[in-house]
Write an enzyme that holds these catalytic residues in place. Structure first.
Site, PDB file in Angstrom:
ATOM      1  N   TYR A   1       0.831  -1.191   0.000  1.00  0.00           N
ATOM      2  CA  TYR A   1       0.000   0.000   0.000  1.00  0.00           C
ATOM      3  C   TYR A   1       0.873   1.251   0.000  1.00  0.00           C
ATOM      4  O   TYR A   1       1.951   1.272   0.612  1.00  0.00           O
ATOM      5  CB  TYR A   1      -0.895   0.047   1.250  1.00  0.00           C
ATOM      6  CG  TYR A   1      -2.002  -0.969   1.266  1.00  0.00           C
ATOM      7  CD1 TYR A   1      -3.176  -0.761   0.556  1.00  0.00           C
ATOM      8  CD2 TYR A   1      -1.887  -2.141   2.023  1.00  0.00           C
ATOM      9  CE1 TYR A   1      -4.201  -1.689   0.581  1.00  0.00           C
ATOM     10  CE2 TYR A   1      -2.914  -3.069   2.065  1.00  0.00           C
ATOM     11  CZ  TYR A   1      -4.074  -2.843   1.334  1.00  0.00           C
ATOM     12  OH  TYR A   1      -5.081  -3.769   1.367  1.00  0.00           O
TER      13      TYR A   1
ATOM     14  N   TYR B   1       0.032  -9.950   0.054  1.00  0.00           N
ATOM     15  CA  TYR B   1       1.059  -9.436   0.956  1.00  0.00           C
ATOM     16  C   TYR B   1       1.018 -10.171   2.287  1.00  0.00           C
ATOM     17  O   TYR B   1      -0.022 -10.677   2.709  1.00  0.00           O
ATOM     18  CB  TYR B   1       0.883  -7.933   1.183  1.00  0.00           C
ATOM     19  CG  TYR B   1      -0.456  -7.521   1.761  1.00  0.00           C
ATOM     20  CD1 TYR B   1      -0.703  -7.517   3.134  1.00  0.00           C
ATOM     21  CD2 TYR B   1      -1.484  -7.111   0.918  1.00  0.00           C
ATOM     22  CE1 TYR B   1      -1.924  -7.121   3.650  1.00  0.00           C
ATOM     23  CE2 TYR B   1      -2.714  -6.715   1.427  1.00  0.00           C
ATOM     24  CZ  TYR B   1      -2.927  -6.724   2.794  1.00  0.00           C
ATOM     25  OH  TYR B   1      -4.152  -6.346   3.299  1.00  0.00           O
TER      26      TYR B   1
ATOM     27  N   ARG C   1      -2.353 -12.395   2.683  1.00  0.00           N
ATOM     28  CA  ARG C   1      -3.702 -12.038   2.287  1.00  0.00           C
ATOM     29  C   ARG C   1      -3.901 -12.343   0.818  1.00  0.00           C
ATOM     30  O   ARG C   1      -3.065 -12.035  -0.019  1.00  0.00           O
ATOM     31  CB  ARG C   1      -3.966 -10.534   2.493  1.00  0.00           C
ATOM     32  CG  ARG C   1      -4.002 -10.067   3.902  1.00  0.00           C
ATOM     33  CD  ARG C   1      -5.363  -9.983   4.573  1.00  0.00           C
ATOM     34  NE  ARG C   1      -6.513 -10.500   3.936  1.00  0.00           N
ATOM     35  CZ  ARG C   1      -7.556  -9.765   3.538  1.00  0.00           C
ATOM     36  NH1 ARG C   1      -7.543  -8.456   3.692  1.00  0.00           N
ATOM     37  NH2 ARG C   1      -8.610 -10.336   3.009  1.00  0.00           N
TER      38      ARG C   1
ATOM     39  N   HIS D   1      -6.883  -8.593  -3.234  1.00  0.00           N
ATOM     40  CA  HIS D   1      -8.222  -8.073  -2.998  1.00  0.00           C
ATOM     41  C   HIS D   1      -8.241  -6.568  -3.226  1.00  0.00           C
ATOM     42  O   HIS D   1      -7.197  -5.904  -3.236  1.00  0.00           O
ATOM     43  CB  HIS D   1      -8.686  -8.384  -1.564  1.00  0.00           C
ATOM     44  CG  HIS D   1      -7.820  -7.782  -0.508  1.00  0.00           C
ATOM     45  ND1 HIS D   1      -6.633  -8.361  -0.114  1.00  0.00           N
ATOM     46  CD2 HIS D   1      -7.937  -6.646   0.220  1.00  0.00           C
ATOM     47  CE1 HIS D   1      -6.061  -7.623   0.824  1.00  0.00           C
ATOM     48  NE2 HIS D   1      -6.823  -6.556   1.043  1.00  0.00           N
TER      49      HIS D   1
ATOM     50  N   HIS E   1     -10.484  -3.193  -1.715  1.00  0.00           N
ATOM     51  CA  HIS E   1     -11.461  -2.691  -0.756  1.00  0.00           C
ATOM     52  C   HIS E   1     -12.433  -1.744  -1.458  1.00  0.00           C
ATOM     53  O   HIS E   1     -12.015  -0.908  -2.270  1.00  0.00           O
ATOM     54  CB  HIS E   1     -10.757  -1.919   0.367  1.00  0.00           C
ATOM     55  CG  HIS E   1      -9.779  -2.741   1.144  1.00  0.00           C
ATOM     56  ND1 HIS E   1     -10.123  -3.419   2.292  1.00  0.00           N
ATOM     57  CD2 HIS E   1      -8.466  -2.990   0.944  1.00  0.00           C
ATOM     58  CE1 HIS E   1      -9.065  -4.048   2.765  1.00  0.00           C
ATOM     59  NE2 HIS E   1      -8.037  -3.805   1.968  1.00  0.00           N
TER      60      HIS E   1
END
Length: 231
Positions: free
Chosen positions: A101, A140, A150, A153, A155
């Protein structure tokens, strides 16, 4: 927007032992309902004036092109009877192709992409349609359990016309090999409800020599509702 599931199995619990951080942040006392006052119900207004011309295209928000597989994410926002929900503000956020991120708190040892911020927004049209152009996110590590990764994906946050009217969910990609060990995905007990978080690859929507495409319809309530974080 009002969101209520008829079946508790479709709700991810606030506290889930397999998802370690919920043990720390989930409330341990009964919730107290706070009435909405006039300022919360009438403002700030969310709509066309809040959008920039490239907010929907995460691949054109910087001087250069981001690294990764370009994809189009599209779908419709619908109510429980299948009717379109127009003029809904959708926001998304995600990692870059390396699984990081663009946030100061992310210390994953993966490179940042100076041409990818990982955030976007758009309004649904009169038929409830939305479209984003972005980069397929990477998975990640997140230290929730040994060798925890994870699944890839995106959000999503959906607003009505004001901040109290907000729903949050996640979109996954089909056939991800990390589903089996992801407690966020598996906190939803109903297998059919879990699958409503998984997008569908849409070959007909791919742009030749440009991008692949994934469809993700969001249903706000009813039997086929998309699982959301509990309000």
């Amino acid at each position: 927007m009002t969101y209520r599931h008829p079946d508790p199995a479709q709700w991810p619990p606030l506290a889930w032992d397999s998802y370690g951080s919920t043990v720390l942040r989930a409330p341990k006392r009964p919730l107290v309902a706070l009435p909405h006052r006039l300022t919360e119900l009438t403002g700030p207004l969310l709509g066309e004036g809040r959008l920039g011309p490239l907010d929907h295209d995460l691949t054109r928000q910087h001087d250069g092109e981001p690294i990764g597989q370009r994809i189009e994410v599209f779908g419709r926002v619908l109510d429980g009877d299948g009717r379109p929900v127009p003029n809904t503000l959708l926001e998304l956020w995600q990692t870059n192709a390396a699984g990081r991120y663009a946030h100061s708190a992310d210390n994953h040892a993966a490179p940042l992409d100076p041409n990818f911020s990982g955030v976007g927004r758009c309004l649904t049209d009169d038929e409830g349609n939305y479209t984003f152009t972005t980069i397929k996110p990477g998975s990640y590590p997140w230290r929730n359990h040994p060798n925890a990764w994870r699944p890839a994906h995106i959000h999503f946050s959906l607003f009505g016309r004001a901040f109290p009217q907000r729903l949050v969910t996640q979109m996954y990609f089909p056939d991800d090999p990390l589903f089996f060990q992801d407690p966020i995905f598996n906190a939803i007990h109903d297998p059919a409800a879990r699958q409503r978080l998984v997008s569908a690859f849409d070959y007909d929507r791919t742009a030749p020599e440009w991008s692949q495409a994934y469809r993700f319809d969001i249903v706000l309530r009813g039997r086929d509702a998309t699982p959301m974080e509990q309000p």
